[in-house]
Motif scaffolding. Structure first.
Motif, short mmCIF file in Angstrom:
data_model
loop_
_atom_site.label_atom_id
_atom_site.label_comp_id
_atom_site.label_asym_id
_atom_site.label_seq_id
_atom_site.Cartn_x
_atom_site.Cartn_y
_atom_site.Cartn_z
N LEU B 132 0.94 -1.28 0.04
CA LEU B 132 0.08 -0.10 0.00
C LEU B 132 0.84 1.28 -0.17
O LEU B 132 0.59 2.22 -0.41
CB LEU B 132 -0.87 -0.04 1.23
N GLU B 133 2.07 1.08 0.96
CA GLU B 133 2.90 2.36 0.74
C GLU B 133 3.36 2.65 -0.60
O GLU B 133 3.43 3.50 -1.03
CB GLU B 133 4.06 1.92 1.69
N GLU B 134 3.86 1.47 -1.17
CA GLU B 134 4.32 1.56 -2.62
C GLU B 134 3.27 2.07 -3.48
O GLU B 134 3.52 3.02 -4.43
CB GLU B 134 4.78 0.54 -3.39
N LYS B 136 0.94 4.19 -2.72
CA LYS B 136 0.77 5.58 -2.36
C LYS B 136 2.06 6.42 -2.79
O LYS B 136 1.81 7.37 -3.32
CB LYS B 136 0.67 5.56 -0.76
#
Lengths: 148, 148, 148, 148
Positions: B132-134, B136
């Motif tokens: 999810l961080e990637e 984002k």
């Protein structure tokens, strides 16, 4: 290496720079450094756009060479190129890029909702480990965390 | 305060001491200290049981007073009491406690399986946060971990 | 096949019958049938215990042969054996079994708490699939559930 | 009601129609019907684009009125409007839309990876419920699924 934003609405250049920089440096640079380097470049671009009298609704395309030295991104500002497409001249392009920006905002909403669920999930899994540890402590002779 | 093991097969006294100690000191003492204090007491009990010539299949009941001082458990060894029920005299009790021990082993198996799944879960949730961080980083302007 | 409860406090014979039946028929009989068959046997045992004047705090040990025919458990009631250990005669055994019962109640509390977390988890994972599906519907051309 | 694709590369009109239709009918129509209606409309658009000699790399903008009757989407084909922007005339627009398409493909990759993890998660949570049920069956008197 070279960062190229592609076409982007001037209002959103800073985010685009950061996203593209994350994509092209993935695995080579720490996220914190990407954020820092994007911030530094964006400041420079900001000044140039002001000098050029670019409006938020104009479209720009920015390219800039850079190198990575010991985990740090170094911009080659002499190679910085900014193409400007004024809304008054390229109206369809400007409107299309406005639509893209709107779509991205909707995507962000969805992703934010998903993120909340993932954070929930992590908390639930931590609570489970806690409960399980208590169960192990009081009802089993299994190896405990306190023994590690 | 007072630790009381209740009836327990001599073979399993050490685990029982630890479990009961976890239960009665929950929230007052760190797990590491429970493990330490149980180990210390169990060593003392071990010697006593040897002196008494207790067999694994005998049943014992152990009580000992203790106090908690600044997060540390202090045993009052003068108050240590060990009742011994020889298998030769209390055969039904000895057999019953053997069954209890067997059931506990089965419970442990189940709990170990469950624990593996919970560890899986935690890993999956960590991977999700990473992905999810990637997502984002490359597709949104949402606040990143690197900005915290 | 043979069901054997081992030593158990009379107050808890019914639960013990069911637990042991689940363990020995695992993989051979549907859970619903285990529940039904345990209920049927327990009714019979209940009557016998009344006839024998067994008190809740006495200890019993029950064995009964059974067979499985087409997924159904058939009890051989002629082979039903109930040993009774009166509290008045086997006081230590009775007290030990009372302790076991108490420990089981504590275990149940822990397991209930854990179950709540697992149900939470399932709900969170369903919500995630839902959110992800919406994200796919509105922002991708990935295969949707509605296309399956 | 009115579906409007906004600017989109001709190669991707069908996906864009579906995405936008999902967004504007959210909560009013079943996903299966959205898929069906999008398919029906896309067929009609496909023919029109062929008649107009539109190339994949041209950009189009499609609007069409529709109504929802008893959960079914009915297109008003008389109101169908297709604007075409030839690459030869609007080169920047065409290139910008090509970039957008490329970004969407990358987004899809990320979302596919995330989906795999969510499916993993669901499976893990189902396995946990299963293990917990077995634990309850064999070690507790808690209410079982087979009793519901």
């Amino acid at each position: 290496m070279r960062l190229s934003t592609g076409f982007v609405r001037a209002s959103g250049y800073a985010h685009k720079v950061r996203r593209v920089l994350f994509a092209v440096t993935r695995g080579k640079v720490e996220p914190k450094e990407v954020v820092r380097a994007a911030g530094e470049l964006n400041q420079r671009i900001f000044e140039k756009l002001r000098e050029l009298g670019v409006e938020k609704s104009d479209v720009v395309r920015i390219t800039v060479p850079f190198s990575i030295k010991e985990g740090t991104i170094e911009w080659d500002y002499d190679g910085l190129e900014i193409e400007v497409y004024r809304k008054s001249e390229e109206e369809n392009l400007a409107r299309a890029m406005e639509e893209v920006e709107e779509r991205e905002r909707e995507l962000e909403e969805r992703i934010k909702e998903l993120e909340e669920l993932v954070l929930n999930l992590r908390e639930t899994s931590e609570q489970m480990l806690e409960k399980l540890e208590e169960l192990k402590q009081e009802h089993t002779s299994l190896r405990l965390r306190a023994e590690e």
